[in-house]
Enzyme design. Structure first.
Site, PDB file in Angstrom:
ATOM      1  N   HIS A   1       0.796  -1.237   0.000  1.00 58.74           N
ATOM      2  CA  HIS A   1       0.000   0.000   0.000  1.00 58.74           C
ATOM      3  C   HIS A   1       0.826   1.285   0.000  1.00 58.74           C
ATOM      4  CE1 HIS A   1       0.843   0.092   4.347  1.00 58.74           C
ATOM      5  NE2 HIS A   1       0.555   1.372   4.270  1.00 58.74           N
TER       6      HIS A   1
HETATM    7  C1  UD1 Z   1      -2.187   6.149   5.083  1.00 56.62           C
HETATM    8  C2  UD1 Z   1      -0.915   6.680   5.725  1.00 56.62           C
HETATM    9  C3  UD1 Z   1       0.137   5.598   5.754  1.00 56.62           C
HETATM   10  C4  UD1 Z   1      -0.385   4.344   6.407  1.00 56.62           C
HETATM   11  C5  UD1 Z   1      -1.688   3.910   5.760  1.00 56.62           C
HETATM   12  C6  UD1 Z   1      -2.276   2.759   6.530  1.00 56.62           C
HETATM   13  C7  UD1 Z   1      -0.493   9.074   5.357  1.00 56.62           C
HETATM   14  C8  UD1 Z   1       0.285  10.082   4.606  1.00 56.62           C
HETATM   15  N1  UD1 Z   1      -0.385   7.804   4.952  1.00 56.62           N
HETATM   16  O1  UD1 Z   1      -1.872   5.829   3.731  1.00 56.62           O
HETATM   17  O2  UD1 Z   1       1.252   6.062   6.503  1.00 56.62           O
HETATM   18  O3  UD1 Z   1       0.583   3.336   6.297  1.00 56.62           O
HETATM   19  O4  UD1 Z   1      -2.618   4.991   5.771  1.00 56.62           O
HETATM   20  O5  UD1 Z   1      -3.185   2.042   5.784  1.00 56.62           O
HETATM   21  O6  UD1 Z   1      -1.184   9.424   6.286  1.00 56.62           O
HETATM   22  N2  UD1 Z   1      -9.167   5.213   0.427  1.00 56.62           N
HETATM   23  C9  UD1 Z   1     -10.402   4.650   0.296  1.00 56.62           C
HETATM   24  N3  UD1 Z   1     -11.088   4.340   1.427  1.00 56.62           N
HETATM   25  C10 UD1 Z   1     -10.617   4.569   2.677  1.00 56.62           C
HETATM   26  C11 UD1 Z   1      -9.367   5.159   2.780  1.00 56.62           C
HETATM   27  C12 UD1 Z   1      -8.637   5.469   1.658  1.00 56.62           C
HETATM   28  O7  UD1 Z   1     -10.893   4.412  -0.811  1.00 56.62           O
HETATM   29  O8  UD1 Z   1     -11.289   4.249   3.669  1.00 56.62           O
HETATM   30  C13 UD1 Z   1      -8.394   5.497  -0.807  1.00 56.62           C
HETATM   31  C14 UD1 Z   1      -8.623   6.886  -1.357  1.00 56.62           C
HETATM   32  O9  UD1 Z   1      -8.594   6.814  -2.747  1.00 56.62           O
HETATM   33  C15 UD1 Z   1      -7.403   7.639  -0.861  1.00 56.62           C
HETATM   34  C16 UD1 Z   1      -6.332   6.575  -0.868  1.00 56.62           C
HETATM   35  O10 UD1 Z   1      -6.999   5.369  -0.506  1.00 56.62           O
HETATM   36  O11 UD1 Z   1      -7.088   8.739  -1.662  1.00 56.62           O
HETATM   37  C17 UD1 Z   1      -5.192   6.822   0.091  1.00 56.62           C
HETATM   38  O12 UD1 Z   1      -5.675   7.025   1.416  1.00 56.62           O
HETATM   39  P1  UD1 Z   1      -4.823   7.923   2.458  1.00 56.62           P
HETATM   40  O13 UD1 Z   1      -5.432   7.826   3.789  1.00 56.62           O
HETATM   41  O14 UD1 Z   1      -4.595   9.275   1.915  1.00 56.62           O
HETATM   42  O15 UD1 Z   1      -3.400   7.245   2.448  1.00 56.62           O
HETATM   43  P2  UD1 Z   1      -3.010   5.729   2.634  1.00 56.62           P
HETATM   44  O16 UD1 Z   1      -2.337   5.279   1.386  1.00 56.62           O
HETATM   45  O17 UD1 Z   1      -4.172   4.964   3.127  1.00 56.62           O
HETATM   46  N1  UDP Z   2      -4.451  -5.082   8.689  1.00 57.91           N
HETATM   47  C1  UDP Z   2      -5.730  -5.592   8.767  1.00 57.91           C
HETATM   48  N2  UDP Z   2      -6.346  -5.987   7.604  1.00 57.91           N
HETATM   49  C2  UDP Z   2      -5.742  -5.899   6.401  1.00 57.91           C
HETATM   50  C3  UDP Z   2      -4.423  -5.398   6.329  1.00 57.91           C
HETATM   51  C4  UDP Z   2      -3.808  -4.978   7.495  1.00 57.91           C
HETATM   52  O1  UDP Z   2      -6.296  -5.702   9.850  1.00 57.91           O
HETATM   53  O2  UDP Z   2      -6.363  -6.268   5.389  1.00 57.91           O
HETATM   54  C5  UDP Z   2      -3.787  -4.628   9.932  1.00 57.91           C
HETATM   55  C6  UDP Z   2      -2.477  -5.294  10.231  1.00 57.91           C
HETATM   56  O3  UDP Z   2      -2.694  -6.505  10.934  1.00 57.91           O
HETATM   57  C7  UDP Z   2      -1.773  -4.239  11.059  1.00 57.91           C
HETATM   58  C8  UDP Z   2      -2.270  -2.947  10.450  1.00 57.91           C
HETATM   59  O4  UDP Z   2      -3.480  -3.270   9.763  1.00 57.91           O
HETATM   60  O5  UDP Z   2      -2.181  -4.282  12.413  1.00 57.91           O
HETATM   61  C9  UDP Z   2      -1.272  -2.404   9.485  1.00 57.91           C
HETATM   62  O6  UDP Z   2      -1.839  -1.380   8.760  1.00 57.91           O
HETATM   63  P1  UDP Z   2      -1.313  -0.896   7.350  1.00 57.91           P
HETATM   64  O7  UDP Z   2      -0.542  -1.981   6.703  1.00 57.91           O
HETATM   65  O8  UDP Z   2      -2.477  -0.350   6.635  1.00 57.91           O
HETATM   66  O9  UDP Z   2      -0.389   0.352   7.718  1.00 57.91           O
HETATM   67  P2  UDP Z   2       1.081   0.528   8.284  1.00 57.91           P
HETATM   68  O10 UDP Z   2       1.282  -0.347   9.456  1.00 57.91           O
HETATM   69  O11 UDP Z   2       2.031   0.236   7.168  1.00 57.91           O
HETATM   70  O12 UDP Z   2       1.126   1.982   8.618  1.00 57.91           O
END
Ligand code: UD1
Ligand code: UDP
Length: 391
Positions: free
Chosen positions: A228
């Site tokens: 991601h």
């Molecule tokens: C964010 C965090 C990242 C973290 C990740 C965990 C920042 C800069 N990044 O990244 O550090 O590892 O969350 O998962 O804060 N979207 C949906 N539905 C949702 C959420 C997001 O469709 O419920 C889509 C949208 O198109 C959005 C994109 O995902 O633009 C990215 O979401 P965003 O929260 O901006 O960043 P992440 O890549 O999720």
């Molecule tokens: N996780 C989850 N379901 C998923 C993928 C991840 O519950 O489909 C959990 C995972 O076990 C961990 C957390 O989400 O506890 C990690 O989140 P993510 O990978 O989105 O972000 P990061 O840790 O890289 O910030």
């Protein structure tokens, strides 16, 4: 008038969450506040709305017994500046009421950054959980967020010794006795709340999750993957290289692949993956692209995978907790101990390095994973420290 001992008002914490891993992390302290620290700490939960799909947010409240958010900003997705600005605006509004003694922040997302900036400017002490982590790569938005948050914090709760050392190198005083302030913050080796959570929910996952049966998977008989990071998802060459490598590993080792797809990745796969790659994945039995799963299913997958392939910080560590080897789809990691212990190999988005790391792990079995993330009571250490500061 009868003698009475005046009890201090409970310490009032505003906890800011927003992204999936923060909701999960918040479960540990939220539970400690409602049990061991009841009457001494009160927590108000503010959800920025950074993540909002039910399988990226609500599922974790339901599964982990987290009370519903008291305040929901509903900020949603957007460019970094727009999203962060909306969050700062909403958090600042809430803090102006003067009700809170501490703002508690997790990790390194835009929700963390917004909480740090809003609180520090209103002189409300910040407690940062997962402080001190560094990738030393400022192209990552997370690196910017965590540095700013650390430098706005009064308490820096470090999950590892490396995190403590990183802060020492940045000029933070270690082991000071003076009262904690934003100018003289306390660095605390607290252990990792994610370890607390994984230990706490592992048995429940065993009872409740049916994901292995649902997908027809065998214990130790599949690969679990997550992707991601924007660096991987938003770059066509890297995204195609990673999915190509996963397909190649599936064929070579005859092991099913399970990949719960983050919504960001789903979107980028549609626009950036080559058509023949999409067709190959769709027609390959045993290549399971599934929606994001709940935490109990995720633990069940992590505990039983032969190999984990990921660019997630949380998933790398959980694999370590459950003694599973990890191929990290990044050039570096904040969790350097995992690489030092031989449980993780950095392979970036390079198909040859990914394949070679997988081959070695599959041939050599489970690595040693000594406990280095605390004793499963990080939440209590954090709550106790915050209360001590009250005197
Ligand atoms: C964010 C965090 C990242 C973290 C990740 C965990 C920042 C800069 N990044 O990244 O550090 O590892 O969350 O998962 O804060 N979207 C949906 N539905 C949702 C959420 C997001 O469709 O419920 C889509 C949208 O198109 C959005 C994109 O995902 O633009 C990215 O979401 P965003 O929260 O901006 O960043 P992440 O890549 O999720
Ligand atoms: N996780 C989850 N379901 C998923 C993928 C991840 O519950 O489909 C959990 C995972 O076990 C961990 C957390 O989400 O506890 C990690 O989140 P993510 O990978 O989105 O972000 P990061 O840790 O890289 O910030």
């Amino acid at each position: 008038m009868a003698n009475c001992i005046e009890m201090p008002a409970p310490l009032h914490i505003l906890t800011v969450i927003g992204a999936r891993p923060q909701i999960i992390k918040a479960a540990a302290i939220s539970s400690a506040v409602r049990t061991k620290f009841q009457g001494r700490i009160t927590e108000t939960l503010l959800h920025t709305g950074q993540h909002y799909d039910p399988n990226m947010s609500q599922v974790f409240f339901d599964e982990l017994g987290i009370p519903p958010a008291d305040i929901s900003l509903g900020v949603g997705s957007g460019a970094h500046g727009v999203q962060t600005a909306r969050m700062i605006e909403g958090i600042e509004r809430e803090l102006q009421g003067g009700k809170y003694d501490v703002v508690l922040l997790y990790g390194d997302t835009n929700s963390t950054l917004a909480g740090a900036v809003a609180a520090a400017k209103l002189h409300i002490p910040v407690a940062h959980v997962e402080a001190g982590l560094r990738s030393f790569n400022k192209a990552m938005p997370e690196e910017i967020n965590r540095i700013v948050c650390d430098h706005c914090s009064t308490w820096l709760f470090c999950p590892t010794e490396t995190a403590v050392k990183n802060l020492g190198r940045e000029g933070f005083a270690l082991g000071t006795d003076a009262p904690a302030t934003v100018d003289k913050p306390h660095v605390v080796a607290s252990g990792d709340v994610m370890y607390d959570n994984s230990m706490r929910f592992a048995a429940l996952a065993g009872q409740r999750s049916s994901i292995l049966t649902d997908l027809g998977l065998k214990e130790d008989g599949f690969m679990l993957a997550t992707v991601h990071r924007d660096h991987n998802t938003d770059d066509a060459a890297r995204l195609n290289a990673i999915f190509g490598a996963l397909l190649g590993m599936h064929r070579r080792h005859a092991l099913p692949v399970v990949l719960p797809v983050h919504p960001r990745t789903r979107k980028m796969m549609e626009s950036l993956l080559a058509t023949d790659m999409k067709q190959a994945m769709a027609s390959t039995k045993g290549f399971h692209l599934i929606p994001p799963v709940g935490f109990l299913d995720m633990i069940a997958l992590e505990r039983n995978a032969k190999l984990v392939v990921t660019d997630s910080g949380g998933v790398q560590k959980e694999a370590y907790f459950f003694k599973r080897p990890v191929v990290v789809l990044r050039p570096e990691t904040e969790w350097v101990e995992l690489v030092e212990q031989g449980q993780a190999v950095l392979a970036d988005a390079d198909p040859a390095r990914i394949a070679s790391a997988a081959e070695n792990f599959i041939g050599h079995g489970v690595p040693q994973c000594p406990p280095i993330f605390g004793d499963g009571h990080a939440a209590e250490v954090i709550c106790t420290k915050l209360l001590e500061a009250r005197g």
